[in-house]
Design an enzyme around this catalytic site. Structure first.
Site, PDB file in Angstrom:
ATOM      1  N   LYS A  80       0.965  -1.145   0.142  1.00 30.90           N
ATOM      2  CA  LYS A  80       0.145   0.070  -0.045  1.00 30.90           C
ATOM      3  C   LYS A  80       0.877   1.316  -0.078  1.00 30.90           C
ATOM      4  O   LYS A  80       2.002   1.177   0.339  1.00 30.90           O
ATOM      5  CB  LYS A  80      -0.869   0.031   1.264  1.00 30.90           C
ATOM      6  N   GLY A 180     -27.005   0.391   2.042  1.00 28.47           N
ATOM      7  CA  GLY A 180     -26.492   1.180   0.876  1.00 28.47           C
ATOM      8  C   GLY A 180     -26.891   0.820  -0.571  1.00 28.47           C
ATOM      9  O   GLY A 180     -27.044  -0.338  -0.746  1.00 28.47           O
ATOM     10  N   ASN A 183     -22.714   1.507  -5.839  1.00 27.89           N
ATOM     11  CA  ASN A 183     -22.275   0.518  -7.004  1.00 27.89           C
ATOM     12  C   ASN A 183     -22.558  -0.985  -6.961  1.00 27.89           C
ATOM     13  O   ASN A 183     -22.953  -1.731  -7.373  1.00 27.89           O
ATOM     14  CB  ASN A 183     -20.883   1.172  -7.349  1.00 27.89           C
ATOM     15  N   VAL A 184     -21.627  -1.478  -5.515  1.00 28.66           N
ATOM     16  CA  VAL A 184     -21.676  -2.828  -5.169  1.00 28.66           C
ATOM     17  C   VAL A 184     -23.303  -3.339  -4.930  1.00 28.66           C
ATOM     18  O   VAL A 184     -23.602  -4.369  -5.726  1.00 28.66           O
ATOM     19  CB  VAL A 184     -20.931  -3.153  -4.123  1.00 28.66           C
ATOM     20  N   ALA A 185     -23.881  -2.621  -4.157  1.00 30.07           N
ATOM     21  CA  ALA A 185     -25.289  -2.788  -3.687  1.00 30.07           C
ATOM     22  C   ALA A 185     -26.070  -2.967  -5.093  1.00 30.07           C
ATOM     23  O   ALA A 185     -27.180  -4.050  -5.260  1.00 30.07           O
ATOM     24  CB  ALA A 185     -25.977  -1.940  -2.856  1.00 30.07           C
TER      25      ALA A 185
HETATM   26  P1  NAD Z   1     -20.422   3.515  -3.358  1.00 28.77           P
HETATM   27  O1  NAD Z   1     -20.090   5.017  -2.821  1.00 28.77           O
HETATM   28  O2  NAD Z   1     -21.123   3.369  -4.495  1.00 28.77           O
HETATM   29  O3  NAD Z   1     -21.761   3.186  -2.428  1.00 28.77           O
HETATM   30  C1  NAD Z   1     -21.834   3.407  -0.903  1.00 28.77           C
HETATM   31  C2  NAD Z   1     -23.312   3.667  -0.803  1.00 28.77           C
HETATM   32  O4  NAD Z   1     -23.554   4.011   0.633  1.00 28.77           O
HETATM   33  C3  NAD Z   1     -23.495   5.232  -1.340  1.00 28.77           C
HETATM   34  O5  NAD Z   1     -24.673   5.387  -2.169  1.00 28.77           O
HETATM   35  C4  NAD Z   1     -23.976   5.842  -0.033  1.00 28.77           C
HETATM   36  O6  NAD Z   1     -24.711   6.905  -0.239  1.00 28.77           O
HETATM   37  C5  NAD Z   1     -24.469   5.067   0.900  1.00 28.77           C
HETATM   38  N1  NAD Z   1     -24.440   5.317   2.448  1.00 28.77           N
HETATM   39  C6  NAD Z   1     -23.497   6.188   3.034  1.00 28.77           C
HETATM   40  N2  NAD Z   1     -23.857   6.157   4.331  1.00 28.77           N
HETATM   41  C7  NAD Z   1     -24.946   5.549   4.521  1.00 28.77           C
HETATM   42  C8  NAD Z   1     -25.783   5.005   5.399  1.00 28.77           C
HETATM   43  N3  NAD Z   1     -25.485   5.394   6.872  1.00 28.77           N
HETATM   44  N4  NAD Z   1     -26.766   4.317   5.233  1.00 28.77           N
HETATM   45  C9  NAD Z   1     -26.957   3.861   4.266  1.00 28.77           C
HETATM   46  N5  NAD Z   1     -26.286   4.002   3.333  1.00 28.77           N
HETATM   47  C10 NAD Z   1     -25.218   5.051   3.252  1.00 28.77           C
HETATM   48  O7  NAD Z   1     -19.559   2.494  -2.954  1.00 28.77           O
HETATM   49  P2  NAD Z   1     -19.169   0.947  -3.363  1.00 28.77           P
HETATM   50  O8  NAD Z   1     -18.204   0.950  -4.426  1.00 28.77           O
HETATM   51  O9  NAD Z   1     -20.612   0.411  -3.537  1.00 28.77           O
HETATM   52  O10 NAD Z   1     -18.607   0.582  -2.070  1.00 28.77           O
HETATM   53  C11 NAD Z   1     -19.392   0.111  -1.297  1.00 28.77           C
HETATM   54  C12 NAD Z   1     -18.575  -0.469  -0.107  1.00 28.77           C
HETATM   55  O11 NAD Z   1     -17.778  -1.740  -0.481  1.00 28.77           O
HETATM   56  C13 NAD Z   1     -17.385   0.333   0.412  1.00 28.77           C
HETATM   57  O12 NAD Z   1     -17.431  -0.091   1.780  1.00 28.77           O
HETATM   58  C14 NAD Z   1     -16.335   0.100  -0.246  1.00 28.77           C
HETATM   59  O13 NAD Z   1     -15.223   0.243   0.377  1.00 28.77           O
HETATM   60  C15 NAD Z   1     -16.255  -1.651  -0.380  1.00 28.77           C
HETATM   61  N6  NAD Z   1     -15.858  -2.154  -1.516  1.00 28.77           N
HETATM   62  C16 NAD Z   1     -16.027  -1.805  -2.805  1.00 28.77           C
HETATM   63  C17 NAD Z   1     -15.470  -2.450  -3.856  1.00 28.77           C
HETATM   64  C18 NAD Z   1     -15.843  -2.166  -5.226  1.00 28.77           C
HETATM   65  O14 NAD Z   1     -15.503  -2.739  -5.993  1.00 28.77           O
HETATM   66  N7  NAD Z   1     -16.487  -1.013  -5.405  1.00 28.77           N
HETATM   67  C19 NAD Z   1     -14.611  -3.581  -3.677  1.00 28.77           C
HETATM   68  C20 NAD Z   1     -14.105  -3.735  -2.262  1.00 28.77           C
HETATM   69  C21 NAD Z   1     -15.008  -3.338  -1.398  1.00 28.77           C
END
Ligand code: NAD
Length: 371
Positions: A80, A180, A183-185
């Site tokens: 990192k 949430g 993107n992932v959701a």
């Molecule tokens: P994202 O920012 O697209 O989605 C996160 C969502 O959570 C946002 O829509 C945000 O508004 C919402 N949020 C924030 N606070 C909240 C709360 N209190 N209650 C409900 N919703 C809330 O991020 P993502 O890329 O979908 O990633 C989601 C998680 O997964 C993060 O923790 C990220 O570190 C982890 N992650 C993502 C990836 C990836 O490929 N994108 C890979 C590994 C880990």
């Protein structure tokens, strides 16, 4: 604590302090372990108050990457980098290009990517000075958005948990609370909807919830009510630290399986509380490894189909973790660490025995499917 004591505490292989007064660069690259392959991990840009704070963070994060890559079955080590600075004010082309030269100086022992505070555009500057960068845009031949592959890994990992708890890995009719709507959701809910799971979803932004509700028929839930939702499965896909002393007493879920990083506020303590409460927890770094699998695919020329196929192995990883946890009566968090360490030890030994031979070098971008 003394700098060397900090570095030696978790056996980091190498720590590089990068500085250039001209462009205002102060960065630290930490290589934790390269037994399995080159150390891969993103570059975080953050307003650290002291260099000690930055050092502690980079040492912690790089060690985490070693475990993540190992559990994912990748031929990668953990590394990192952190750049000390304000991502909203201090970013310049010069800064990232100088940083890129330090990465280049490591000749492939460390491979970087974007992380909190840095983005694809910054990595394009780094890439002008070194080829050891991943996670670049699809337009430039990179892997682009990792979310579809992360979500698929979470989905298959969730199925492995369901198999353990319900005796079948079918999610049809199972109630899943998704925290949430990012993107992932979004991609996860698509898979869940296809399998006819009963989805509850929340976000702090209503429009994001609406998009998922419209696409999948999910039911919206208030973000404050998600911890007490009467569902079979909880899929945290937003924030870290959401499994803690305040939330656990509210849980009715039997499984926690989601994409968010650092879900447990206190790794050991809260994993233990979940075990005692009979809730199966899929360790976050094991179930969300699809993102890392996705970028590692760039080494062989990106192919999303292959990345998805590799992410499918998360099903077996989660099963292995559950088996170790059951057999040794330890938390799944600890079981995951054991699995990662055993693989590092075994492959490290094989590499030592065959040192100098080119016949036993795992290919990057390949996941181990058998053990
Ligand atoms: P994202 O920012 O697209 O989605 C996160 C969502 O959570 C946002 O829509 C945000 O508004 C919402 N949020 C924030 N606070 C909240 C709360 N209190 N209650 C409900 N919703 C809330 O991020 P993502 O890329 O979908 O990633 C989601 C998680 O997964 C993060 O923790 C990220 O570190 C982890 N992650 C993502 C990836 C990836 O490929 N994108 C890979 C590994 C880990």
């Amino acid at each position: 604590m003394d700098t060397f004591e900090l570095i030696e505490k978790n056996d980091h292989e190498q720590v590089v302090f990068c500085s250039n007064k001209l462009v205002g660069l102060q960065a630290i690259i930490a290589i934790h372990d390269t037994s399995l392959g080159p150390a891969l991990g993103g570059t975080r840009m953050w307003t650290y108050k002291t260099s000690e704070e930055a050092l502690k963070d980079v040492l912690r994060l790089s060690r985490g990457m070693t475990y993540k890559a190992s559990v994912a079955g990748l031929n990668l080590g953990g590394g990192k980098a952190v750049i000390i600075g304000d991502p909203n004010k201090d970013k310049t082309e010069d800064l990232f290009r100088f940083f890129g030269r330090f990465v280049e100086g490591l000749a492939g022992r460390y491979i970087t990517a974007e992380d909190v505070g840095t983005d694809v555009e910054d990595m394009e500057f780094v890439r002008m000075e070194t080829k050891y960068v991943t996670g670049i845009s699809r337009a430039l031949g990179g892997s682009g958005d990792p979310s579809p592959v992360t979500a698929y890994g979470v989905y298959v990992g969730m199925k492995a948990c369901a198999k353990e708890i319900f005796g079948s890995d079918s999610l049809e009719g199972k109630k899943v609370a998704v925290q949430g709507a990012g993107n992932v959701a979004r991609y996860l809910c698509d898979h869940l909807a296809k399998e006819k799971a009963d989805i509850l979803v929340c976000d702090i932004y209503e429009n994001k919830v609406k998009a998922i509700v419209d696409a999948t028929g999910a039911t919206p839930i208030d973000p404050d009510k998600i911890y007490e939702a009467d569902t079979d499965i909880f899929a945290p896909c937003a924030l870290g630290g959401i499994v803690n002393d305040d939330t656990i007493p509210k849980f009715k879920f039997k499984i926690i399986a989601g994409g968010a990083n650092n879900q447990l506020l206190d790794e050991n303590k809260h994993a233990d509380v979940l075990l005692k409460k009979g809730i199966l927890y899929a360790p976050d770094y094991a179930i969300n490894a699809g993102g890392l699998i996705n970028v590692s695919n760039e080494f062989e020329g990106y192919n999303q189909e292959r990345a998805l196929k590799q992410a499918e192995t998360i099903y077996q990883r989660i099963q292995q973790i559950i088996t170790i946890s059951n057999e040794r009566n330890i938390t799944t968090q600890e079981a995951s660490s054991r699995l990662a360490e055993d693989r590092i030890r075994a492959i490290g030994q094989v590499k030592q025995i065959y040192a100098g031979s080119s016949t036993f070098t795992g290919r990057l971008g390949e996941t181990a499917t058998r053990r």
